[in-house]
Design a protein around this motif. Structure first.
Motif, PDB file in Angstrom:
ATOM      1  N   ASP A  31      -0.457 -31.128   2.717  1.00 25.60           N
ATOM      2  CA  ASP A  31       0.255 -29.870   2.472  1.00 25.60           C
ATOM      3  C   ASP A  31      -0.596 -28.707   2.943  1.00 25.60           C
ATOM      4  OD1 ASP A  31       2.521 -30.947   1.312  1.00 25.60           O
ATOM      5  OD2 ASP A  31       1.838 -30.647  -0.753  1.00 25.60           O
ATOM      6  N   ILE A  32       0.028 -27.747   3.606  1.00 23.70           N
ATOM      7  CA  ILE A  32      -0.617 -26.494   3.964  1.00 23.70           C
ATOM      8  C   ILE A  32       0.216 -25.371   3.371  1.00 23.70           C
ATOM      9  CG2 ILE A  32      -1.393 -24.991   5.830  1.00 23.70           C
ATOM     10  CD1 ILE A  32      -1.627 -27.460   7.590  1.00 23.70           C
ATOM     11  N   GLU A  33      -0.414 -24.551   2.533  1.00 25.91           N
ATOM     12  CA  GLU A  33       0.276 -23.443   1.873  1.00 25.91           C
ATOM     13  C   GLU A  33      -0.307 -22.119   2.372  1.00 25.91           C
ATOM     14  OE1 GLU A  33       0.144 -24.015  -2.342  1.00 25.91           O
ATOM     15  OE2 GLU A  33       1.381 -25.838  -2.240  1.00 25.91           O
ATOM     16  N   ALA A  34       0.564 -21.257   2.886  1.00 24.46           N
ATOM     17  CA  ALA A  34       0.152 -19.965   3.417  1.00 24.46           C
ATOM     18  C   ALA A  34       0.813 -18.848   2.611  1.00 24.46           C
ATOM     19  CB  ALA A  34       0.530 -19.848   4.890  1.00 24.46           C
ATOM     20  N   GLU A  35       0.069 -17.771   2.405  1.00 24.21           N
ATOM     21  CA  GLU A  35       0.545 -16.643   1.590  1.00 24.21           C
ATOM     22  C   GLU A  35       0.237 -15.339   2.334  1.00 24.21           C
ATOM     23  OE1 GLU A  35      -0.230 -15.212  -2.994  1.00 24.21           O
ATOM     24  OE2 GLU A  35      -1.961 -15.787  -1.776  1.00 24.21           O
ATOM     25  N   LEU A  36       1.205 -14.428   2.358  1.00 24.81           N
ATOM     26  CA  LEU A  36       1.018 -13.108   2.975  1.00 24.81           C
ATOM     27  C   LEU A  36       1.310 -12.028   1.948  1.00 24.81           C
ATOM     28  CD1 LEU A  36       2.172 -11.873   6.455  1.00 24.81           C
ATOM     29  CD2 LEU A  36       2.807 -10.565   4.425  1.00 24.81           C
ATOM     30  N   ILE A  37       0.414 -11.035   1.850  1.00 25.98           N
ATOM     31  CA  ILE A  37       0.587  -9.899   0.936  1.00 25.98           C
ATOM     32  C   ILE A  37       0.355  -8.614   1.713  1.00 25.98           C
ATOM     33  CG2 ILE A  37      -0.294  -8.695  -1.096  1.00 25.98           C
ATOM     34  CD1 ILE A  37      -1.113 -11.423  -2.236  1.00 25.98           C
ATOM     35  N   ASP A  38       1.284  -7.663   1.566  1.00 26.46           N
ATOM     36  CA  ASP A  38       1.142  -6.311   2.111  1.00 26.46           C
ATOM     37  C   ASP A  38       1.224  -5.307   0.971  1.00 26.46           C
ATOM     38  OD1 ASP A  38       0.950  -6.748   4.856  1.00 26.46           O
ATOM     39  OD2 ASP A  38       3.113  -6.705   5.169  1.00 26.46           O
ATOM     40  N   TYR A  39       0.377  -4.282   1.012  1.00 26.18           N
ATOM     41  CA  TYR A  39       0.544  -3.151   0.099  1.00 26.18           C
ATOM     42  C   TYR A  39      -0.012  -1.887   0.724  1.00 26.18           C
ATOM     43  CZ  TYR A  39      -4.330  -4.116  -1.302  1.00 26.18           C
ATOM     44  OH  TYR A  39      -5.683  -4.340  -1.313  1.00 26.18           O
ATOM     45  N   LYS A  40       0.448  -0.740   0.205  1.00 23.84           N
ATOM     46  CA  LYS A  40       0.039   0.568   0.710  1.00 23.84           C
ATOM     47  C   LYS A  40      -1.086   1.149  -0.141  1.00 23.84           C
ATOM     48  CE  LYS A  40       3.316   0.464   3.788  1.00 23.84           C
ATOM     49  NZ  LYS A  40       2.971   0.141   5.193  1.00 23.84           N
ATOM     50  N   GLY A  41      -1.840   2.049   0.472  1.00 25.58           N
ATOM     51  CA  GLY A  41      -2.922   2.721  -0.244  1.00 25.58           C
ATOM     52  C   GLY A  41      -2.502   4.042  -0.849  1.00 25.58           C
ATOM     53  N   TYR A  42      -1.192   4.302  -0.897  1.00 26.82           N
ATOM     54  CA  TYR A  42      -0.679   5.579  -1.403  1.00 26.82           C
ATOM     55  C   TYR A  42       0.678   5.356  -2.067  1.00 26.82           C
ATOM     56  CZ  TYR A  42       1.800   5.023   3.017  1.00 26.82           C
ATOM     57  OH  TYR A  42       2.554   4.505   4.041  1.00 26.82           O
ATOM     58  N   ASP A  43       1.074   6.237  -2.953  1.00 27.00           N
ATOM     59  CA  ASP A  43       2.411   6.212  -3.553  1.00 27.00           C
ATOM     60  C   ASP A  43       3.424   6.732  -2.531  1.00 27.00           C
ATOM     61  OD1 ASP A  43       0.974   5.542  -5.793  1.00 27.00           O
ATOM     62  OD2 ASP A  43       1.350   7.427  -6.854  1.00 27.00           O
ATOM     63  N   PHE A  44       4.654   6.216  -2.594  1.00 29.23           N
ATOM     64  CA  PHE A  44       5.709   6.761  -1.734  1.00 29.23           C
ATOM     65  C   PHE A  44       7.066   6.613  -2.428  1.00 29.23           C
ATOM     66  CE2 PHE A  44       5.267   2.305  -0.498  1.00 29.23           C
ATOM     67  CZ  PHE A  44       6.572   1.859  -0.377  1.00 29.23           C
ATOM     68  N   PRO A  45       8.007   7.527  -2.136  1.00 28.22           N
ATOM     69  CA  PRO A  45       9.316   7.461  -2.779  1.00 28.22           C
ATOM     70  C   PRO A  45      10.230   6.450  -2.097  1.00 28.22           C
ATOM     71  CG  PRO A  45       9.214   9.372  -1.347  1.00 28.22           C
ATOM     72  CD  PRO A  45       7.856   8.729  -1.308  1.00 28.22           C
ATOM     73  N   ARG A  46      11.042   5.763  -2.897  1.00 30.07           N
ATOM     74  CA  ARG A  46      12.047   4.857  -2.362  1.00 30.07           C
ATOM     75  C   ARG A  46      13.398   5.570  -2.336  1.00 30.07           C
ATOM     76  NH1 ARG A  46      11.621  -1.179  -4.500  1.00 30.07           N
ATOM     77  NH2 ARG A  46      12.707  -1.422  -2.526  1.00 30.07           N
ATOM     78  N   HIS A  47      14.362   4.955  -1.659  1.00 30.70           N
ATOM     79  CA  HIS A  47      15.666   5.600  -1.488  1.00 30.70           C
ATOM     80  C   HIS A  47      16.387   5.834  -2.811  1.00 30.70           C
ATOM     81  CE1 HIS A  47      16.632   1.294  -1.686  1.00 30.70           C
ATOM     82  NE2 HIS A  47      17.828   1.656  -2.117  1.00 30.70           N
ATOM     83  N   ASN A  48      16.050   5.050  -3.847  1.00 36.74           N
ATOM     84  CA  ASN A  48      16.700   5.209  -5.155  1.00 36.74           C
ATOM     85  C   ASN A  48      15.978   6.209  -6.055  1.00 36.74           C
ATOM     86  OD1 ASN A  48      14.404   3.815  -5.799  1.00 36.74           O
ATOM     87  ND2 ASN A  48      15.439   2.021  -6.690  1.00 36.74           N
ATOM     88  N   GLY A  49      14.980   6.903  -5.512  1.00 30.75           N
ATOM     89  CA  GLY A  49      14.245   7.896  -6.290  1.00 30.75           C
ATOM     90  C   GLY A  49      13.021   7.347  -6.994  1.00 30.75           C
ATOM     91  N   GLU A  50      12.880   6.025  -7.031  1.00 28.84           N
ATOM     92  CA  GLU A  50      11.703   5.400  -7.654  1.00 28.84           C
ATOM     93  C   GLU A  50      10.448   5.695  -6.826  1.00 28.84           C
ATOM     94  OE1 GLU A  50       9.951   0.854  -8.350  1.00 28.84           O
ATOM     95  OE2 GLU A  50      11.933   1.171  -7.479  1.00 28.84           O
ATOM     96  N   ILE A  51       9.331   5.857  -7.511  1.00 26.87           N
ATOM     97  CA  ILE A  51       8.049   6.003  -6.828  1.00 26.87           C
ATOM     98  C   ILE A  51       7.388   4.639  -6.741  1.00 26.87           C
ATOM     99  CG2 ILE A  51       5.763   7.054  -6.864  1.00 26.87           C
ATOM    100  CD1 ILE A  51       8.026   8.999  -6.255  1.00 26.87           C
ATOM    101  N   PHE A  52       7.161   4.210  -5.521  1.00 28.45           N
ATOM    102  CA  PHE A  52       6.523   2.917  -5.290  1.00 28.45           C
ATOM    103  C   PHE A  52       5.015   3.151  -5.298  1.00 28.45           C
ATOM    104  CE2 PHE A  52       5.552  -1.107  -3.310  1.00 28.45           C
ATOM    105  CZ  PHE A  52       6.638  -1.919  -3.623  1.00 28.45           C
ATOM    106  N   LYS A  53       4.326   2.599  -6.261  1.00 24.38           N
ATOM    107  CA  LYS A  53       2.922   2.903  -6.494  1.00 24.38           C
ATOM    108  C   LYS A  53       1.991   2.187  -5.506  1.00 24.38           C
ATOM    109  CE  LYS A  53       2.938   5.637 -10.107  1.00 24.38           C
ATOM    110  NZ  LYS A  53       2.347   6.988 -10.005  1.00 24.38           N
ATOM    111  N   ALA A  54       0.910   2.854  -5.174  1.00 27.09           N
ATOM    112  CA  ALA A  54      -0.122   2.261  -4.322  1.00 27.09           C
ATOM    113  C   ALA A  54      -0.615   0.952  -4.934  1.00 27.09           C
ATOM    114  CB  ALA A  54      -1.294   3.231  -4.171  1.00 27.09           C
ATOM    115  N   GLY A  55      -0.791  -0.061  -4.102  1.00 26.19           N
ATOM    116  CA  GLY A  55      -1.291  -1.348  -4.574  1.00 26.19           C
ATOM    117  C   GLY A  55      -0.201  -2.320  -4.973  1.00 26.19           C
TER     118      GLY A  55
END
Length: 199
Positions: A31-55
Motif C-alpha cells: 500500500d502507498i498512501e499519499a496526502e496533500l494539504i494546502d493552507y494560507k498564511g492569512y485570513d480571507f473572506p469567503r463568498h458566504n461572508g465567513e472569514i477563512f482563517k490562516a492555517g
C-alpha cells in the motif's frame, strides 16, 4: 544543507505539504498512501461572508493505492477531508480508475489523459504524480535482494546518479556497468577477498 536566509523581509502566503507513507501487506502486496494539504498564511473572506482563517486547510486529501510486485495498481481509493467546494468530493470515486495502470510504464501520461480537466480533480491528479518514485523507494529492499539476478534493474539510466557508466553503478551494480573497462576490472578485483601474507 538548507537554503540561505532571504535578504529581504517577507510574509508567508501559501503552504503546501505532501506526505507519502508505504506499507508491506500480509498478502504480499504493498500500500502507498499519499496526502496533500494546502493552507494560507492569512485570513480571507469567503463568498458566504465567513472569514477563512490562516492555517485552516483549503485542501486536504488522501489517496491510497495497492500495487503488486510488477508495480501495477490493483486497488485505489481517494478521500477528502477539506476542499473549497462541496462538489469537489464528488470526484473521489473516479480515482478507482487508477486500477490497472503501471507506475513504471507511462503512468503520469495516463493519469493526465484519464483525469484531465473536468474528468478529475486538479490537486488529486497532482498527488498521483508522486506515486512512481515513492513506489521505487518502497521496493528498494526487494531490489537489493535481486541485485545479483540476470534481470537488469529498471532504475539504471533513470537519473544522473544511476547512469550505467557512472561511479554509483560501478560500485553497486558492477554487472551492469558500461564505463571504462579498467575501472570495472579494478572494481571487480576490489570485490574479491584480500589476504595478507607474513614474510
Amino acid at each position: 544543507m538548507p537554503l540561505p536566509p532571504p535578504n529581504v523581509s517577507r510574509e508567508p502566503l501559501h503552504t503546501r505539504s505532501i506526505r507519502v507513507q508505504s506499507y508491506g501487506r500480509e498478502d504480499g502486496l504493498w500500500d502507498i498512501e499519499a496526502e496533500l494539504i494546502d493552507y494560507k498564511g492569512y485570513d480571507f473572506p469567503r463568498h458566504n461572508g465567513e472569514i477563512f482563517k490562516a492555517g485552516r486547510h483549503v485542501h486536504h486529501m488522501h489517496l491510497r493505492i495497492t500495487i503488486d510486485e510488477a508495480f501495477t495498481i490493483v486497488a485505489a481509493q481517494a478521500v477528502y477531508d477539506a476542499a473549497p467546494y462541496e462538489q469537489c468530493v464528488n470526484i473521489d470515486a473516479a480515482y478507482a480508475g487508477l486500477v490497472g495502470m503501471n507506475l513504471l510504464k507511462g503512468f503520469r501520461h495516463q493519469v493526465k489523459e484519464h483525469f484531465g480537466r473536468t474528468a478529475g480533480c486538479t490537486h488529486m491528479t497532482e498527488l498521483c504524480q508522486v506515486l512512481p518514485t515513492a513506489a521505487v523507494q518502497t521496493m528498494a529492499g526487494r531490489r537489493r535482494q535481486k541485485r545479483n539476478s540476470d534481470v537488469r534493474p529498471f532504475q539504471l539510466d533513470g537519473c544522473h546518479a544511476l547512469r550505467t557508466d557512472g561511479p554509483v553503478v560501478l560500485e553497486h551494480y558492477l554487472k551492469w556497468y558500461t564505463g571504462d573497462s579498467a575501472e570495472a576490472a579494478a572494481g571487480a578485483s576490489s570485490d574479491s577477498p584480500s589476504y595478507s601474507h607474513s614474510s
